[in-house]
Design an enzyme around this catalytic site. Structure first.
Site, PDB file in Angstrom:
ATOM      1  CG  ASP A   1      44.083  41.222  33.481  1.00 18.66           C
ATOM      2  OD1 ASP A   1      43.967  41.030  34.704  1.00 18.66           O
ATOM      3  OD2 ASP A   1      43.228  40.874  32.639  1.00 18.66           O
ATOM      4  CG  LEU A   2      47.591  41.164  38.966  1.00 15.18           C
ATOM      5  CD1 LEU A   2      47.389  41.073  40.461  1.00 15.18           C
ATOM      6  CD2 LEU A   2      49.058  41.393  38.644  1.00 15.18           C
TER       7      LEU A   2
ATOM      8  CG  ASP B   1      42.853  40.734  38.355  1.00 14.49           C
ATOM      9  OD1 ASP B   1      41.981  41.417  37.796  1.00 14.49           O
ATOM     10  OD2 ASP B   1      43.116  39.546  38.028  1.00 14.49           O
TER      11      ASP B   1
END
Length: 686
Positions: A556-557, A599
């Protein structure tokens, strides 16, 4: 159109005079004598062939037995040495991992003195040197000492290669600086933050027999040698006298070694085996090393034991063949008595002048000659009608093939015997080139015809035609996709050949492949989409024994939303593309990189342990952290919170596995971001 041609006798060019025809007695006598002579000759030839075959088979069995035993013995030795080498590699790698967390060279040297005892079980000596080649610690039969006075090692080839490649290195045989003893060094880098901070090495001494120290696979009377890839002897059963000499100086191996070099120095795992200088010699490579195991053993005495039996076999064979030939000649002479009348009747049928009564005047006889006489009588009556029907069939068939919109071919015994105009066009041949062409040449794959025929025969056994898409090849070498269908000419007799129909489907195939790829991949990044991910993870769960160990990584960015809010979605899209590239760069070619949405990303690692997956996750986190996308006079950067979930027996379903990875990713996010978290939470790496 050879498959439509009917059997027929050729007419003579001119009618012979009565004086030119051989007399009845001459024909039958010559035929009898000829057949008797042939039978006698074949009988003798058969006897000799049988004896030679038995002799050759016996010799071949003896040789194959010796070669197989020698190959198996040598392979067992190579496998044992491979196992020992991997134990040594594992010991060095474990020591290097224990040294990674040390903060300086002094601490690494102190730790090495503690760990050196574990290395002494597989190495004669071991040492630790810093990144400049200066010795930090050494352990050998004299004990363990720090800062030993053995001189800098930065000029050693193995040290330079470790520093350049950052990978383990196995050296050539080299002489020690202080002792002068010839050894082979196994060197392992100690890594810290993607750089080599030290090198830990184990020493295998040639004069101590470290390299050939295995006790399996030896046959009685055999001699075993270990060489490097150039043939230099590293270990020899006979002692130290021949070590470090070329194998060509060892009389028992010299000829075999030259044969091995002449064949290109093969290193296949099945091994090389030959007979030379009265020895059965086998060579098998040791996996993951440049070494080879050579083993020589005198040729078996089995051949001598076979000679007496072969001589007795020859005597019995000659007697049996002579008796069989005598009986056969007597039987032929008796059975050929009515042949003369049949010869004269056939001469009348084959004369240029048509026979007004082709069904009359045929001699009656018993047995095969009587059957032949009856068949020839029927044939003579039907020959004229068959010739006319044959001409009509060929005319109609040519018209049908010329008008066929798809390629049509008749194939029998792997040869094209008939082809339509469209078939010739598809393969880039004219009709003369196409007829008689081997069907194997029409396939792009070397075993294409064999696999196609297997499928077609399976369908024919069920009573249905076969059809599928295959890669075929034109005469200019270009390949194309074709829908190739096959059905037998006769369902009850497959040997009569098959009818093939060929249609070019290259364009349709490319369109279908493009659509299939699009349905399984994210259009922005090219990563696999959620549907493909669900299919793959379901496959792993459905066959855990095949794909385990397996690990699922969720990514997960961090700080991605501000990029979309401030720089826009185009900037965000570019960041997502580079993130996928970074993940793929740190993964193996068979690993599945997935964009779950937004993302969020995932990485599915099959045949990967949890420890290895944690290392991969750390590399991915570092690679994403280093991404800097230039955008309107600013550098766009993101981080990554990563969760790692190993497939354990407690995980019962794909949903459980995904939930475990997601929970670990969430724990990394809530614990401060830019972290790797293992599920169940045990270790947090920064």
């Amino acid at each position: 159109m050879r498959f439509l041609q009917m059997p027929r006798l050729r007419k003579k060019a001119s009618s012979p005079h009565a004086a030119d025809l051989p007399a009845f007695e001459d024909v039958t006598v010559r035929l009898r004598l000829g057949l008797i002579g042939v039978v006698a000759l074949l009988s003798v030839a058969a006897g000799v062939a049988i004896w030679l075959s038995v002799s050759h088979l016996a010799q071949h069995i003896a040789r194959v037995s010796d070669e197989d035993h020698q190959r198996s013995s040598t392979r067992a030795t190579a496998e044992a040495m491979t196992s020992l080498q991997r134990q040594r590699e594992a010991a060095l790698a474990g020591t290097a991992r224990m040294l990674q967390s040390a903060t300086n060279d002094e601490e690494r040297a102190q730790r090495f003195t503690v760990l050196a005892s574990s290395l002494s079980t597989v190495f004669s000596a071991s040492f630790l040197i810093d990144a400049l080649g200066q010795p930090l610690a050494r352990a050998d039969e004299q004990g363990v000492q720090t800062m030993p006075a053995i001189g800098a090692m930065d000029d050693r080839a193995y040290f330079q290669e470790v520093m350049r490649t950052r990978k383990p290195v196995l050296s050539q045989a080299i002489a020690g600086r202080t002792t002068g003893r010839v050894s082979v060094v196994m060197a392992q880098p100690v890594m810290h933050e993607q750089r080599v901070v030290a090198v830990v090495a184990g020493v295998l001494r040639v004069d101590s027999g470290d390299i050939g120290r295995v006790a399996v696979g030896r046959l009685p009377g055999s001699v075993r040698v270990v060489t490097d890839e150039h043939g230099q002897i590293l270990s020899h059963d006979g002692g130290l006298a021949l070590q470090r000499l070329p194998l060509s100086r060892e009389p028992r191996f010299a000829e075999a070694f030259e044969t091995w070099r002449a064949q290109g120095s093969p290193r296949n795992t099945e091994g090389f085996v030959t007979m030379a200088s009265g020895q059965v010699v086998a060579a098998v490579p040791v996996a993951d090393t440049p070494w080879l195991i050579w083993q020589a053993r005198p040729v078996s005495g089995l051949q001598g034991a076979l000679d007496d039996e072969l001589e007795r076999t020859l005597q019995w064979t000659i007697g049996a063949v002579l008796l069989a030939g005598l009986l056969g000649c007597s039987w032929i002479a008796w059975r050929l008595r009515p042949l003369g009348r049949l010869v004269r009747r056939v001469q009348r049928v084959t004369a240029p002048v048509a026979d007004p009564q082709p069904g009359a005047g045929w001699p009656a006889a018993a047995g095969e000659l009587g059957q032949l006489s009856g068949l020839l009588r029927v044939w003579a009556s039907e020959q004229a009608g068959l010739a006319h029907a044959h001409a009509e069939i060929q005319t109609r068939l040519r018209a049908v093939l010329a008008a066929a919109p798809v390629g049509v071919a008749f194939v029998r015994e792997g040869v094209v015997e008939l082809a339509s105009a469209e078939c010739c066009r598809l393969f880039g041949n004219d009709a003369p080139q196409m007829l008689g062409r081997a069907a194997q040449e029409l396939f792009e794959e070397p075993d294409g015809l064999q696999r196609f025929q297997q499928s077609a025969r399976g369908a024919a056994a069920l009573g249905v035609p076969y059809g599928a898409d295959w890669r075929l090849r034109r005469s200019d070498g270009l390949g194309f996709w074709a829908n190739l269908r096959s059905r037998p000419v006769d369902w009850d007799n497959l040997s009569l050949g098959e009818i093939w129909t060929v249609a070019d489907v290259t364009e349709q195939k490319l369109v279908r492949q493009r659509l299939e790829w699009q349905s399984r991949h994210d259009p922005l990044t090219g990563a696999a989409n959620r549907m493909f991910f669900d299919q793959r993870i379901a496959r792993v769960m459905g066959n855990r024994e095949l794909f385990s160990p397996a690990v699922l990584i969720f990514i997960d960015l961090d700080h991605f939303k501000p990029i979309n809010d401030t720089a826009g979605h185009l900037a965000g899209d570019e960041v997502l593309k580079q993130v996928v590239q970074a993940i793929a760069a740190q993964s193996r070619s068979g690993d599945l990189v997935v964009r779950l949405g937004g993302d969020e990303f995932a990485l599915l690692l099959e045949q990967c342990s949890g420890m290895a997956a944690m290392a991969v996750a750390q590399r991915i986190r570092a690679a994403i952290h280093e991404i800097a996308v230039p955008w309107e006079e600013q550098q766009l950067r993101v981080g990554a919170s990563i969760g790692v979930a190993e497939l354990t027996p407690e995980i019962r379903s794909a949903q459980d596995w995904v939930a475990a990875a997601d929970a670990a990713c969430y724990a990394a996010k809530t614990s401060g971001r830019n972290q790797v978290q293992l599920s169940p939470p045990r270790v947090v790496l920064r």
